[in-house]
Design an enzyme around this catalytic site. Structure first.
Site, PDB file in Angstrom:
ATOM      1  N   ASP A 141      -5.036 -16.828  35.817  1.00 43.45           N
ATOM      2  CA  ASP A 141      -4.841 -18.397  35.604  1.00 43.45           C
ATOM      3  C   ASP A 141      -4.515 -18.166  37.083  1.00 43.45           C
ATOM      4  O   ASP A 141      -3.905 -18.359  37.932  1.00 43.45           O
ATOM      5  CB  ASP A 141      -3.895 -18.334  34.717  1.00 43.45           C
ATOM      6  CG  ASP A 141      -3.786 -18.194  33.485  1.00 43.45           C
ATOM      7  OD1 ASP A 141      -4.830 -18.366  32.759  1.00 43.45           O
ATOM      8  OD2 ASP A 141      -3.065 -17.894  32.553  1.00 43.45           O
ATOM      9  N   ASN A 148       5.621 -10.742  29.002  1.00 41.31           N
ATOM     10  CA  ASN A 148       5.368 -11.780  30.382  1.00 41.31           C
ATOM     11  C   ASN A 148       5.301 -10.995  31.476  1.00 41.31           C
ATOM     12  O   ASN A 148       6.564 -10.263  31.696  1.00 41.31           O
ATOM     13  CB  ASN A 148       6.050 -12.665  30.193  1.00 41.31           C
ATOM     14  CG  ASN A 148       6.447 -13.765  31.950  1.00 41.31           C
ATOM     15  OD1 ASN A 148       5.675 -12.988  32.183  1.00 41.31           O
ATOM     16  ND2 ASN A 148       6.882 -14.504  31.726  1.00 41.31           N
ATOM     17  N   GLU A 200      -0.011  -9.274  27.761  1.00 40.16           N
ATOM     18  CA  GLU A 200      -0.638 -10.284  27.314  1.00 40.16           C
ATOM     19  C   GLU A 200       0.687 -11.355  26.693  1.00 40.16           C
ATOM     20  O   GLU A 200       0.701 -10.542  25.525  1.00 40.16           O
ATOM     21  CB  GLU A 200      -2.249 -10.006  25.784  1.00 40.16           C
ATOM     22  CG  GLU A 200      -2.547 -11.981  25.544  1.00 40.16           C
ATOM     23  CD  GLU A 200      -2.919 -12.606  27.151  1.00 40.16           C
ATOM     24  OE1 GLU A 200      -3.397 -12.285  27.456  1.00 40.16           O
ATOM     25  OE2 GLU A 200      -2.025 -14.150  26.949  1.00 40.16           O
ATOM     26  N   THR A 255     -15.060  -8.892  29.951  1.00 41.64           N
ATOM     27  CA  THR A 255     -14.042  -9.324  29.410  1.00 41.64           C
ATOM     28  C   THR A 255     -14.817 -10.925  29.041  1.00 41.64           C
ATOM     29  O   THR A 255     -15.663 -10.874  29.413  1.00 41.64           O
ATOM     30  CB  THR A 255     -12.634  -9.799  30.437  1.00 41.64           C
ATOM     31  OG1 THR A 255     -13.633 -10.489  32.013  1.00 41.64           O
ATOM     32  CG2 THR A 255     -12.043  -8.974  31.217  1.00 41.64           C
ATOM     33  N   GLU A 256     -13.703 -11.360  28.268  1.00 38.12           N
ATOM     34  CA  GLU A 256     -14.472 -13.194  27.667  1.00 38.12           C
ATOM     35  C   GLU A 256     -14.379 -13.910  28.930  1.00 38.12           C
ATOM     36  O   GLU A 256     -16.398 -14.399  28.773  1.00 38.12           O
ATOM     37  CB  GLU A 256     -13.408 -13.327  26.312  1.00 38.12           C
ATOM     38  CG  GLU A 256     -14.222 -14.345  26.035  1.00 38.12           C
ATOM     39  CD  GLU A 256     -13.008 -15.019  24.831  1.00 38.12           C
ATOM     40  OE1 GLU A 256     -12.442 -16.187  25.616  1.00 38.12           O
ATOM     41  OE2 GLU A 256     -14.094 -16.030  23.832  1.00 38.12           O
ATOM     42  N   GLU A 257     -13.530 -13.798  29.444  1.00 38.74           N
ATOM     43  CA  GLU A 257     -13.910 -14.786  31.014  1.00 38.74           C
ATOM     44  C   GLU A 257     -15.239 -13.901  31.892  1.00 38.74           C
ATOM     45  O   GLU A 257     -15.787 -15.063  32.241  1.00 38.74           O
ATOM     46  CB  GLU A 257     -12.924 -14.838  31.914  1.00 38.74           C
ATOM     47  CG  GLU A 257     -11.884 -15.790  31.063  1.00 38.74           C
ATOM     48  CD  GLU A 257     -11.629 -17.037  30.684  1.00 38.74           C
ATOM     49  OE1 GLU A 257     -12.802 -17.737  31.700  1.00 38.74           O
ATOM     50  OE2 GLU A 257     -11.413 -17.994  29.715  1.00 38.74           O
ATOM     51  N   GLY A 260      -2.801  -9.795  32.002  1.00 34.10           N
ATOM     52  CA  GLY A 260      -3.044 -10.610  31.082  1.00 34.10           C
ATOM     53  C   GLY A 260      -5.139 -11.043  30.479  1.00 34.10           C
ATOM     54  O   GLY A 260      -5.232 -10.567  30.663  1.00 34.10           O
TER      55      GLY A 260
HETATM   56  C1  LIG Z   1      -7.641 -16.663  32.171  1.00 32.44           C
HETATM   57  S1  LIG Z   1      -7.303 -15.659  31.315  1.00 32.44           S
HETATM   58  C2  LIG Z   1      -8.138 -14.312  31.654  1.00 32.44           C
HETATM   59  C3  LIG Z   1      -7.853 -13.375  30.044  1.00 32.44           C
HETATM   60  C4  LIG Z   1      -8.971 -11.463  30.256  1.00 32.44           C
HETATM   61  N1  LIG Z   1      -8.522 -10.979  31.352  1.00 32.44           N
HETATM   62  C5  LIG Z   1     -10.510 -12.240  30.678  1.00 32.44           C
HETATM   63  O1  LIG Z   1     -10.641 -11.770  31.891  1.00 32.44           O
HETATM   64  O2  LIG Z   1     -11.196 -12.539  29.657  1.00 32.44           O
HETATM   65  C6  LIG Z   1      -5.492 -15.219  31.654  1.00 32.44           C
HETATM   66  C7  LIG Z   1      -5.210 -14.527  31.169  1.00 32.44           C
HETATM   67  O3  LIG Z   1      -4.002 -14.018  31.429  1.00 32.44           O
HETATM   68  C8  LIG Z   1      -2.288 -13.780  30.790  1.00 32.44           C
HETATM   69  N2  LIG Z   1      -1.121 -14.123  31.180  1.00 32.44           N
HETATM   70  C9  LIG Z   1      -1.227 -15.465  32.647  1.00 32.44           C
HETATM   71  N3  LIG Z   1      -0.031 -15.240  32.404  1.00 32.44           N
HETATM   72  C10 LIG Z   1       0.668 -13.917  31.500  1.00 32.44           C
HETATM   73  C11 LIG Z   1       1.599 -13.279  32.293  1.00 32.44           C
HETATM   74  N4  LIG Z   1       2.692 -13.386  32.000  1.00 32.44           N
HETATM   75  N5  LIG Z   1       1.822 -12.048  31.168  1.00 32.44           N
HETATM   76  C12 LIG Z   1       1.122 -11.544  30.375  1.00 32.44           C
HETATM   77  N6  LIG Z   1       0.133 -11.528  30.584  1.00 32.44           N
HETATM   78  C13 LIG Z   1      -0.331 -13.734  30.936  1.00 32.44           C
HETATM   79  C14 LIG Z   1      -2.388 -15.714  30.074  1.00 32.44           C
HETATM   80  O4  LIG Z   1      -2.293 -15.571  28.195  1.00 32.44           O
HETATM   81  C15 LIG Z   1      -4.539 -15.416  29.083  1.00 32.44           C
HETATM   82  O5  LIG Z   1      -4.915 -14.619  28.434  1.00 32.44           O
END
Ligand SMILES: C[S@@+](CC[C@H](N)C(=O)[O-])C[C@H]1O[C@@H](n2cnc3c(N)ncnc32)[C@H](O)[C@@H]1O
Length: 298
Positions: free
Chosen positions: A202, A179, A145, A277-279, A122
């Site tokens: 998430d 996924n 992602e 990370t952005e978050e 992710g």
């Molecule tokens: C809240 S964001 C955090 C992104 C990054 N890790 C950061 O800290 O900035 C969570 C990310 O996980 C991705 N994500 C959620 N479930 C996923 C999955 N099953 N497989 C791959 N990516 C996933 C989402 O699309 C999202 O971009």
């Protein structure tokens, strides 16, 4: 007098023309800058809806098993790729559709031993992928992602950096659309991964959605299968409830052991996950709290 003024005018005109004459070095410079600006993607153009249900069927291609994954497309330099090949970063656009087909079949033997060992699950906009790639130039780093626009952003940025950076950093960085909750096991072989990162996953606050959380007992067994013995899982979040959930599930899984602060001393990844990370950067800007835990595969 009149003639003098005409001459002066003419001279001015000539000077102006001279000023307008293209200076080739300047032109070259500005075209390189323009090219760089064109290559480097802008984050604002790649934003998209936050949540995708990870339990749904996957509407995009995925490999049948690790034999169908051609890592050379992602890390050509690690397979003696040419510069041209190296710039064709594999990304999930219409120009470079992500397919796993007969071209890469179980008899494919071009693996050469090189495969990703650090996974950012992710990865969002890929901040950690870039930082890991820079700090560990000998390791192949992969962002996974689910959202296609973000995969395009990260892949385009890798492509731009590979072209721009003269010492060819970031040849060890790549990003795929997948996924992870459904298909991670189809990409990697048993006991091959050194580190897995779950940054600001998430939170899926509602109880009915807890089964969508990326850390839970079932998925942890898959992660344990993929990790090398002593491989590490890093979790960071700004949601206390999610942190408790992640720590609890990892602690009670018999394949994982929590690492103490002393054991983590000198592990640069603990620092990298804080603000790469952005978050993570958003939480810092807003003065929020972050919780981390690191577990080792037994
Ligand atoms: C809240 S964001 C955090 C992104 C990054 N890790 C950061 O800290 O900035 C969570 C990310 O996980 C991705 N994500 C959620 N479930 C996923 C999955 N099953 N497989 C791959 N990516 C996933 C989402 O699309 C999202 O971009």
């Amino acid at each position: 007098m009149e003639q003098e003024s005409i001459n002066k005018d003419n001279n001015n005109h000539i000077e102006e023309e001279d000023n307008q004459k293209p200076d080739h070095s300047e032109l070259e410079q500005s075209s390189t800058i323009q090219k760089k600006q064109r290559l480097m993607p802008k984050r604002g153009e790649y934003r998209m809806r936050a949540h995708i249900n990870p339990l749904n069927d996957t509407p995009f291609p995925y490999p049948l098993n690790p034999d169908y994954v051609n890592w050379k497309i992602h890390y050509p330099k690690f397979f003696d790729g040419t510069d041209e090949e190296n710039q064709k970063v594999f990304c999930n656009t219409n120009e470079h559709p992500q397919t796993y087909d007969e071209e890469v079949n179980p008899l494919y033997n071009g693996l050469n031993g090189a495969q990703p060992v650090f996974l950012d699950i992710g990865c969002g906009f890929g901040g950690l992928v870039f930082n890991l790639a820079k700090n560990f130039p000998e390791k192949l780093v992969l962002g996974l992602e689910i959202r296609d626009k973000l995969v395009n952003f990260v892949s385009e940025k890798i492509r731009a950096l590979r072209i721009e950076s003269p010492d060819h950093k970031y040849n060890n960085a790549a990003c795929i659309r997948t996924n992870a909750m459904r298909h991670i096991i189809q990409y990697f072989r048993k006991g091959t991964i050194e580190k897995m990162f779950f940054c600001f996953a998430d939170p899926h606050f509602k109880k009915s959605n807890h089964r969508r959380r990326i850390i839970n007992t079932g998925f942890l067994s898959e992660y344990a299968f993929l990790l090398k013995p002593k491989g590490r899982i890093y979790c960071i979040t700004d949601v206390e409830d999610l942190h408790n959930w992640q720590e609890e599930h990892l602690a009670k899984h018999r394949m994982f052991r929590k690492l103490s602060e002393e054991e983590l001393e000198g592990d640069i990844c603990v620092q990298l996950i804080q603000d790469s990370t952005e978050e993570g950067q958003k939480v810092t800007r807003n003065g929020g709290k972050k919780w981390t835990c690191v577990f080792e595969r037994i």
